[in-house]
Design an enzyme around this catalytic site. Sequence first.
Site, PDB file in Angstrom:
ATOM      1  N   PHE A 113      78.609  45.495  27.615  1.00  0.00           N
ATOM      2  CA  PHE A 113      79.030  44.190  28.148  1.00  0.00           C
ATOM      3  C   PHE A 113      78.247  43.777  29.391  1.00  0.00           C
ATOM      4  CE2 PHE A 113      81.610  43.392  31.954  1.00  0.00           C
ATOM      5  CZ  PHE A 113      81.695  44.665  32.511  1.00  0.00           C
ATOM      6  N   LYS A 114      77.563  44.713  30.045  1.00  0.00           N
ATOM      7  CA  LYS A 114      76.770  44.354  31.224  1.00  0.00           C
ATOM      8  C   LYS A 114      75.742  43.271  30.897  1.00  0.00           C
ATOM      9  CE  LYS A 114      78.361  47.884  33.869  1.00  0.00           C
ATOM     10  NZ  LYS A 114      79.437  48.404  33.011  1.00  0.00           N
ATOM     11  N   ASP A 115      75.313  43.202  29.639  1.00  0.00           N
ATOM     12  CA  ASP A 115      74.340  42.174  29.244  1.00  0.00           C
ATOM     13  C   ASP A 115      74.859  40.758  29.493  1.00  0.00           C
ATOM     14  OD1 ASP A 115      72.357  43.922  28.313  1.00  0.00           O
ATOM     15  OD2 ASP A 115      73.243  44.018  26.305  1.00  0.00           O
TER      16      ASP A 115
END
Length: 494
Positions: A113-115
């Site tokens: 999810f960091k993207d």
Amino acid sequence: MHYISTRDSSLRCTAAEAIVRGLSRDGGLLLPSSIPTLTLEDLRAMGPMDYRQRAVRVMKLYLEEFSEDELADFAARAYAVPGKFDDPAVAPIHSTHHKTHFLELWHGPTCAFKDMALQMLPHLLTASLRKTGEDKTACILVATSGDTGKAALEGFRDVAGTKILVFYPRDGVSDIQKLQMVTQEGGNVGVCAVEGNFDDAQSGVKRIFSDEAMRAELAARGCFLSSANSINWGRVLPQIVYYVSTYAELAHRGDIALGDPVNFCVPTGNFGNILAGYYARRMGVPIGKLICASNANNVLTDFIRTGVYDRNRPFHTTISPSMDILISSNLERLLTLLGASDGEVRGYMEQLRTTGRYQVAPALLEQIQEAFCCGFCDDGRTKNAIGKVFSHGRYLMDPHTAVAYTVMMDHRAATGDATPTVVVSTASPFKFCDSVLDALGIADRAAGTGVIGQLAEAAGQPAPRPLAELAGRAVRFEGVTDPAGMAGAVRAML
Ligand SMILES: *Cc1c(COP(=O)(O)O)cnc(C)c1O
């Protein structure tokens, strides 16, 4: 709208300055001085929009000095370049039941999810540099325990006006995470292993940041240091978008009636993701409860139940490593949002620094409990959940998502809460092949990256392309340094 520090509300700056600075000079975190609102009509109007359009609509409310055209350009480059996200919805919703939805935030280039934020941050940062009149090259330094480093590398790769150097602990990341980083492509990237653990890498980066001589030397060479970690407002803001987007989408699809409450259950570490959910709630999105899910490192569960934050406890290494954290930095922003004065926040953070513990005032705890529920789950139950959900509906969860799923089921059982709930899914199961294969009862392991194909076969679904293609990639970065040599690695990169 201006931005203020959690520890000194008289320190004001613009959004662009907040994004360039990352951290406030007084050590506090920067946040907007007021919260913009969205009406139900606004949410209805977002129903037919795509993710990019919704991102512009939400981010514009917080970024007055950015134009809609600028933001639309950033959103296109972050979320719509072919091959970046493997699903046109960007953050698709997978429903396993009419009241259980999984928000999949791992369709980006690094499968975590960091993207969602790190694809956007480089554009926000470079534009903020222009707006603040900075013409030096931004040199981003990152110490990573795994997911952040790779996502930052992908986000900043070949972004003009930036260079990025990532340090990872040589013995502290998984083989797949390491391979993801050392095969990174791009002309402005560097990756270096550090002898030691994550704390050694992190302390080394902090040392470089506070080294005045180093700063002067870099400035003379046309560079300045910047950070991409989750205390930067430019990482929180893009995360608010998917809470708003998910609500608009569920209403648009007819899964809920506009105005009905929806809960979100979030696997939590540094409190950045769930804080973005709290912003969405305060903006007027009808969010019932935000359920904060932890693994065996359950410092947040205790905090939400009792108001006592106490990091003096054993550190557990779990199969959901991105949540193995005892100091959740973004909690500081929540205290300010709930009305704690800057003096109170300073006091709590000072106690945390000196004793590892603080207790919030009863009125503050009451407000926390009005919005948040919580729970935690150990590795055994996490694996059980992965196996059970897969055998019931062939839906495969990664360990972080499985923690959230379990905590949501516990919450339903304990409270009878029948509100439709979105489980925030933060990583592809293919990033954690070993634990997921374990959970499926498969003990024999293929060697190296062979586990990716093995899981694909067992699950009857293909691995995401960035992971499936890892095996064939050339290793570009083999450097290793001891912590004392990190500054030298930075010089060599520039
Ligand atoms: C970073 C991360 C988390 C924790 O998110 P926070 O914003 O730090 O609370 C959860 N799951 C995965 C897979 C992550 O990479």
